[in-house]
Scaffold this motif. Structure first.
Motif, short mmCIF file in Angstrom:
data_model
loop_
_atom_site.label_atom_id
_atom_site.label_comp_id
_atom_site.label_asym_id
_atom_site.label_seq_id
_atom_site.Cartn_x
_atom_site.Cartn_y
_atom_site.Cartn_z
N VAL A 67 -3.02 45.57 -20.56
CA VAL A 67 -3.26 44.28 -19.92
C VAL A 67 -4.70 43.82 -20.12
O VAL A 67 -4.95 42.64 -20.41
N PHE A 68 -5.66 44.77 -19.98
CA PHE A 68 -7.07 44.41 -20.01
C PHE A 68 -7.79 45.04 -21.20
O PHE A 68 -7.54 46.18 -21.57
N GLU A 85 5.18 53.78 -22.96
CA GLU A 85 3.87 53.56 -23.56
C GLU A 85 2.81 53.33 -22.49
O GLU A 85 1.68 53.81 -22.59
N ILE A 86 3.19 52.60 -21.44
CA ILE A 86 2.26 52.34 -20.34
C ILE A 86 1.91 53.64 -19.64
O ILE A 86 0.74 53.90 -19.31
N THR A 112 0.74 42.11 -24.74
CA THR A 112 0.89 43.36 -24.02
C THR A 112 2.18 44.03 -24.46
O THR A 112 2.82 43.59 -25.43
N THR A 113 2.56 45.11 -23.79
CA THR A 113 3.79 45.83 -24.13
C THR A 113 4.71 45.81 -22.93
O THR A 113 4.26 45.73 -21.78
#
Length: 252
Positions: A115-116, A132-133, A126-127
């Motif tokens: 996000v950042f 992945e996050i 983004t994803t």
């Protein structure tokens, strides 16, 4: 209405409200004997109580528009505890709520690189891949805390047993560790599914099963909470620094 409220809470107005609340707590510490006598240790029971009241409110489904006053009040009670702890630290000359806010903001930016950007600006893309996050979050966390060598490091030991077990299993899963069953499943098939028992189709069935496990444990003079906590400790002990589960006899 929601848009108006969002606008009202933006920028300077939100800062003014927060500053006012912090000021109220400062005055309470200075002028209220009961509040002035509070310590980190004496506040712990209230922090736990208020957190559980939020849980109860959510589990009761009291999160709709008609429950706004109740739910916001419960969240406010938790926030009050955070602000009190921060104020105690400020009085001791260690840090204040400003440092808490700055540290939390920086951590959220670091741990959410999807996000950042590192400077805090928003990324153009983004994803939507949760795995992945999670990987990115865990990788940043490793960099922040290199002294932690086990996937289970940092899980609060004081968590209730079921939550402790769930956290340990989730950490193991995220680290790619396969956790074998502690015992063989019953040979009798489930009367409705025909598969290995136990099998739960709903959370209600699982809850009934767990309740029955506790009942049977009590009838045998066993403490189900302590037994599950001990199982998690055995699991934690068997995890070595490389994040693997060594081969061993049945059970942790």
């Amino acid at each position: 209405m929601a848009e108006q409220e969002t606008d009202a809470l933006s920028g300077d107005d939100l800062g003014r409200r927060f500053t006012r609340l912090a000021g109220v707590i400062t005055e309470l510490r200075a002028r209220c004997p009961w509040t002035a006598a509070l310590t980190h240790q004496s506040l712990l029971e209230y922090l736990i109580e208020e957190a559980y009241e939020v849980v109860e409110t959510v589990e009761a489904g009291h999160t709709g528009a008609s429950d706004a006053a109740e739910f916001s009040g419960e969240l406010g009670d938790v926030l009050f505890q955070v602000l009190l702890h921060a104020r105690l630290q400020e009085e001791a000359g260690h840090f204040g709520i400003g440092e808490v806010l700055d540290a939390l903001t920086a951590k959220m930016i670091r741990r959410n690189p999807h996000v950042f950007a590192p400077d805090g600006s928003l990324r153009a893309a983004t994803t939507d891949d949760p795995a992945e996050i999670e990987r990115a979050w865990d990788e940043v966390k490793k960099q922040e805390k290199p002294e932690r060598t086990s996937p289970l490091d940092g899980i609060p030991a004081g968590l209730p047993a079921l939550l402790l077990a769930a956290k340990a299993l989730d950490r193991a899963r995220r680290a790619g560790i396969s956790v074998p069953p502690l015992s063989e499943p019953p040979s009798d098939p489930h009367p409705q599914t025909g598969g290995p028992a136990p099998a739960w189709r709903t959370g209600e069935e699982l809850g009934d099963h767990l309740f029955d496990v506790v009942r049977q444990a009590q009838e045998q003079g066993l403490d189900a909470e302590a037994a599950l906590r001990a199982a998690v400790r055995r699991f934690s002990t068997r995890l070595d620094g490389s994040g693997t589960l060594p081969a061993g006899p049945q059970g942790f």
